[in-house]
Design an enzyme around this catalytic site. Structure first.
Site, short mmCIF file in Angstrom:
data_model
loop_
_atom_site.label_atom_id
_atom_site.label_comp_id
_atom_site.label_asym_id
_atom_site.label_seq_id
_atom_site.Cartn_x
_atom_site.Cartn_y
_atom_site.Cartn_z
N GLU A 54 7.29 -10.67 1.61
CA GLU A 54 7.72 -9.47 0.88
C GLU A 54 6.72 -9.26 -0.25
O GLU A 54 6.45 -10.18 -1.02
CB GLU A 54 9.13 -9.72 0.34
CG GLU A 54 9.83 -8.50 -0.20
CD GLU A 54 11.21 -8.85 -0.80
OE1 GLU A 54 11.86 -9.82 -0.34
OE2 GLU A 54 11.59 -8.17 -1.77
N ASP A 65 15.17 -5.48 -11.85
CA ASP A 65 14.52 -6.78 -11.93
C ASP A 65 14.67 -7.43 -13.30
O ASP A 65 14.71 -6.77 -14.33
CB ASP A 65 13.04 -6.66 -11.58
CG ASP A 65 12.85 -6.51 -10.07
OD1 ASP A 65 13.23 -7.44 -9.35
OD2 ASP A 65 12.36 -5.45 -9.64
#
Lengths: 288, 413
Positions: A54, A65
Site C-alpha cells: 500500500e 491519519d
C-alpha cells in the site's frame, strides 16, 4: 462471487489461501523521506515479506491519519513528491516486479486536482491494482468508486466499527479487491483494538462478502500482526513502519545510512510473526 | 450556467449546491454525519425546538440585534445610506452564537454528552464554550497555535467558561489545522461527541444547518429595513471566511433580484503576493473538510496556507453555497487587504464609536469604497458580524498605542 479476469489482488489472495496463511499489507508514504530512500524500501518489500504493498499518496491535510502518517506526508511533500511522481514510482516498480499487488491510498483532492479520468488511466497503465481513498464514502461513489471500477481498478472499501449492520451490505456491494476493516474508531497509529472485537467484526463482514478482509489501524508489532493473522485474511501495518523512518532521520531531516534496511528488517519481523501464526483464518478456510 | 428559478432551493438531498458541497468524509464518520442529518431533519421545523431556540435568541443572545443607521459614517463616505446589522451586540460579541444555540439544542436532543469545536478568531470557540457552560456539557476547542497567540483574550474567555483549549501545531497552525484535529477527535469519540462546526462548511448537513440558524440575521434585517425605510435594501455587504455571517444575511434576499449582494474576502497582503485568504477570487474547486468548494491549493492539489490579519478569515476554503453563488453570478465577491481592513477598523471606531472585529472591518472597508459611488437614496446593509475587543493587541502592534492617530494622510477613508 467469482472474479474474472483474474487481477493481481485476487491471484495474491488465492495464493495466500493456498498457503494457509494471512497476508501482510505494508503501508509507506510515497517519497518519504525522499524519493531515493523510498524507492530503495519499495523495491525491497516483496523479498522482505510484504504480500500487498500500500503506497500513500501524500496530502497536506490527512484528516484520518495520526501524527506519524501526517508527518510522513509532510516529509514527502517537502521533498517534492507529487501524484505524478508517485504513479511513476509504481511504473518503475512494475519493471522489476510483476506480481505484488500495489494499492494507492490517500485523499480525494490530489486525485480530483490531477483529473479523475487521467489519474485512473495513468494509474492503470503504471500497474496500480487498487485504490483506497479515505474521504469518498459510498454517498460519493460516483466521484471515484464507480469510475475506478469501470477503468479496471479495484476500489477497496473501508468498513469501520461504526458502519452498522444495515449499512454494511451497501458498502460491501461497492467493494472490490479486498475489504479494509478499520479496527478502531480513531485515527491511524494510535490505539489498538482487542483481537476478540476484531474477530467478531470480521465474522460479521464475512457473512456479507466473499472478498478477503484486511484489518488495519493500530497494528504495530509482529505479535499483534500474528494475532490479527489468526482472524483475518491480511493485516495492514503502516504507522509502525513510518515511525522507523521518522527515527532514522538526522537533524536536517535527511535519511541516515541504513534507514531502508531498518524498515525492511521490521517488515521481515512482521512477516515472520504472521507466518508463524498457526491456525490462521486462511488455514481454517483451506482446511474447510 | 442557466439562471435558476430560485437561488434558495439548495442543497439537494446529498447536500450539493450544484457541484459543490457533498459528504466527503471517512467511513468511520459517515454514520454520524447521517445521524446529524436525520436529527436536523426531524427537529428543524419542530415547534418545540423552534420555540426553545427563539427563547434563547431573545432572552440569552439578546435578539433581535439592532439595524443601526450609521449617519456619521454615511456622511463621511458621501453616498449611500449605510446600515449596520449589529451582530457585535449579541451575547459573546459575534454572530457565531446564533448557530451555537441551534446546534447545542440539537446535540442535546441527540443525547450527546460532549462537544468539540474548531476556532480561528476564537469567536466560535467562545460561543461554543458559552453554550456548553449554559447546558453543562464538557467542551473541547481546537485552535491553532498561531491563533492562540494572536487572540489571547478569547483563549482566556474559553478557559474561564470551562472549555479545554487544545492547541494545534500541525500544518500552518491556524483554522484549517484546527478543523483537521477536530475531525480526528470526532473519529476517535464518535459515540458521545457532537462536533459543533462554526461555519457554513464541512460535510452536509452542516452548511445548510448553519446557514438556516444564521438566517435569523437576514430575516430580522428584512423586517427592520421595511420598518425603517419602507422598502428592501439596495445592497448587502458581508465578510466571508467560511462565510456564515454572509450566508445568514444573504440567504433571505437571494431571490430579490434588485438587491445587490457582495461578499468580501480577505486579500491579506495582496492577491498578487500569494499571501491571502481569497479562495473564491484566487482558488479553484477542490475537496477538503467534507465538501467540494473553492480552495487555495497548488497544482498538485495540496492545500495552501491562508494568510489574513484576521484569524476568522484565515481559511483556505469557503462554504460550498458561496462557491455555487459565485459561479451562478448571484453574489459578487470582492477583496480587501489587511491594510484596508485596519484603516476601516479605525474609521468606524472614530466615526461611530463602534470597535469592529477585524473580520467585520473587511466588510466595512468595502462598504466605504462602494458608498461614495452610489446615490444618497441607496440603502446599504453591512453585517457588523463581531466586536473588536479581541483584536486590540493586533491593532496596537500595527498602529501603535495611539491607534488611528497614526493613520496616514490622504487615505480614501
Amino acid at each position: 462471487m467469482s472474479r474474472s479476469p483474474q487481477t493481481r489482488l485476487s491471484r495474491r489472495f488465492a495464493a495466500l489461501r493456498a498457503e494457509g496463511r494471512a497476508g501482510l499489507v505494508t503501508f509507506l508514504t510515497a517519497g518519504d523521506p525522499d524519493a531515493k530512500t523510498a524507492w530503495e524500501i519499495l523495491k525491497g518489500l516483496p523479498e522482505a515479506g510484504a504480500d500487498v504493498i500500500e503506497i500513500g499518496m501524500p496530502f497536506s491535510d490527512p484528516m484520518a491519519d495520526g501524527p506519524a502518517i501526517q508527518a510522513s506526508s509532510l516529509r514527502a511533500l517537502k521533498a517534492g513528491q507529487t501524484l505524478k511522481k508517485t504513479i511513476g514510482m509504481v511504473a518503475r516498480f512494475r519493471g522489476i516486479d510483476h506480481d505484488t499487488p500495489i494499492v494507492l491510498m490517500g485523499y480525494f483532492n490530489p486525485i480530483y486536482s490531477y483529473g479523475v479520468a487521467k489519474f485512473l488511466k495513468d494509474a492503470r497503465i503504471a500497474g496500480v491494482d487498487g485504490l483506497i481513498v479515505v474521504d469518498t464514502p459510498i454517498e460519493e461513489e460516483d466521484e471515484l468508486c464507480g469510475p475506478a471500477r469501470a477503468a479496471g481498478l479495484d476500489f477497496i472499501q473501508l468498513v469501520a466499527p461504526t458502519t452498522g449492520e444495515e449499512r454494511l451490505p451497501k458498502v460491501l456491494a461497492r467493494a472490490s479487491g479486498f475489504v479494509y476493516y478499520v479496527s478502531i474508531t480513531g485515527i491511524t497509529g494510535t490505539r489498538s483494538a482487542a483481537v476478540a472485537d476484531v474477530a467478531q467484526a470480521v465474522e460479521l463482514i464475512r457473512r456479507h462478502t466473499h472478498l478477503p478482509i484486511a484489518v488495519g489501524f493500530g497494528i504495530k508489532t509482529p505479535k499483534q500482526a500474528a494475532e490479527i493473522a489468526r482472524v483475518a485474511d491480511a493485516a495492514v501495518v503502516g504507522s509502525a513502519l513510518v515511525n522507523v523512518i521518522a527515527r532514522g532521520l538526522n537533524r536536517t531531516g535527511k535519511a541516515k545510512k541504513g534507514l531502508g534496511e531498518r524498515v525492511l528488517r521490521l517488515v521481515k519481523g512482521l512477516a515472520r510473526g504472521m507466518r508463524a501464526a498457526k491456525g490462521g483464518r486462511g488455514a481454517k478456510r483451506k482446511a474447510a | 450556467m442557466t439562471k435558476p428559478n430560485t437561488y434558495r432551493a439548495g442543497p439537494d438531498e446529498g447536500g450539493h449546491f450544484g457541484i459543490y458541497g457533498g459528504r466527503f468524509v471517512a467511513e468511520t464518520l459517515m454514520p454520524l454525519i447521517l445521524e446529524v442529518e436525520r436529527a436536523y431533519a426531524r427537529y428543524k421545523d419542530d415547534p418545540v425546538f423552534l420555540a426553545e431556540k427563539a427563547y434563547y435568541y431573545k432572552h440569552y443572545v439578546g435578539r433581535p440585534s439592532p439595524l443601526y443607521f450609521a449617519k456619521r459614517l454615511s456622511e463621511r463616505c458621501g453616498g449611500a445610506k449605510i446600515f449596520f446589522k449589529r451582530e457585535d451586540l449579541n451575547h459573546t460579541g459575534a454572530h457565531k452564537v446564533n448557530s451555537c444555540i441551534g446546534q447545542i439544542l440539537l446535540a442535546r436532543r441527540m443525547g450527546k454528552t460532549r462537544v468539540i469545536a474548531e476556532t480561528g478568531a476564537g469567536q466560535h470557540g467562545v460561543a461554543t464554550a458559552t453554550v456548553c457552560a449554559l447546558f453543562d456539557i464538557p467542551c473541547v476547542v481546537y485552535m491553532g497555535t498561531t491563533d492562540v497567540a494572536r487572540q489571547a483574550p478569547n483563549v482566556f474567555r474559553m478557559k474561564m467558561l470551562g472549555a479545554e483549549v487544545r492547541t494545534v501545531t500541525s500544518g500552518s497552525a491556524t483554522l484549517k489545522d484546527a478543523m483537521n484535529e477536530a475531525l480526528r477527535d470526532w473519529v476517535a469519540n464518535v459515540h458521545d461527541t457532537y462536533y459543533l462546526i462554526g461555519t457554513v462548511a464541512g460535510p452536509h448537513p452542516y452548511p445548510v444547518m448553519v446557514r438556516d440558524f444564521q438566517s435569523v440575521i437576514g430575516n430580522e434585517t428584512r423586517e427592520q429595513i421595511l420598518e425603517l425605510e419602507g422598502r428592501l435594501p439596495d445592497s448587502l455587504v458581508a465578510c466571508v471566511g467560511g462565510g456564515s455571517n454572509a450566508m445568514g444575511l444573504f440567504h433571505p434576499f437571494l431571490d430579490e433580484p434588485d438587491v445587490l449582494i457582495v461578499g468580501v474576502e480577505a486579500a491579506g497582503e495582496g492577491i498578487r503576493t500569494g499571501r491571502h485568504a481569497a479562495s473564491l477570487t484566487a482558488g479553484r474547486p477542490g475537496v477538503l473538510h467534507g465538501n467540494r468548494t473553492y480552495l487555495l491549493q497548488d497544482a498538485d492539489g495540496q492545500i495552501h496556507e491562508a494568510h489574513s490579519i484576521s484569524a476568522g478569515l484565515d481559511y483556505p476554503g469557503i462554504g460550498p453555497e458561496h462557491s455555487w453563488l459565485k459561479d451562478s453570478g448571484r453574489v459578487e465577491y470582492a477583496t480587501i487587504t489587511d491594510q484596508e481592513a485596519v484603516e476601516a477598523f479605525h474609521l468606524l471606531t472614530r466615526t461611530e464609536g463602534i470597535i469592529p472585529a477585524l473580520e467585520s472591518a473587511h466588510a466595512i472597508a468595502h462598504a466605504a469604497k462602494m458608498a461614495p459611488t452610489l446615490p444618497k437614496t441607496h440603502l446599504m446593509v453591512v453585517c457588523l458580524s463581531g466586536r473588536g475587543d479581541k483584536d486590540l493587541d493586533t491593532i496596537a502592534k500595527i498602529s501603535g498605542p495611539a491607534g488611528a492617530g497614526e493613520q496616514k494622510k490622504g487615505q480614501p477613508l
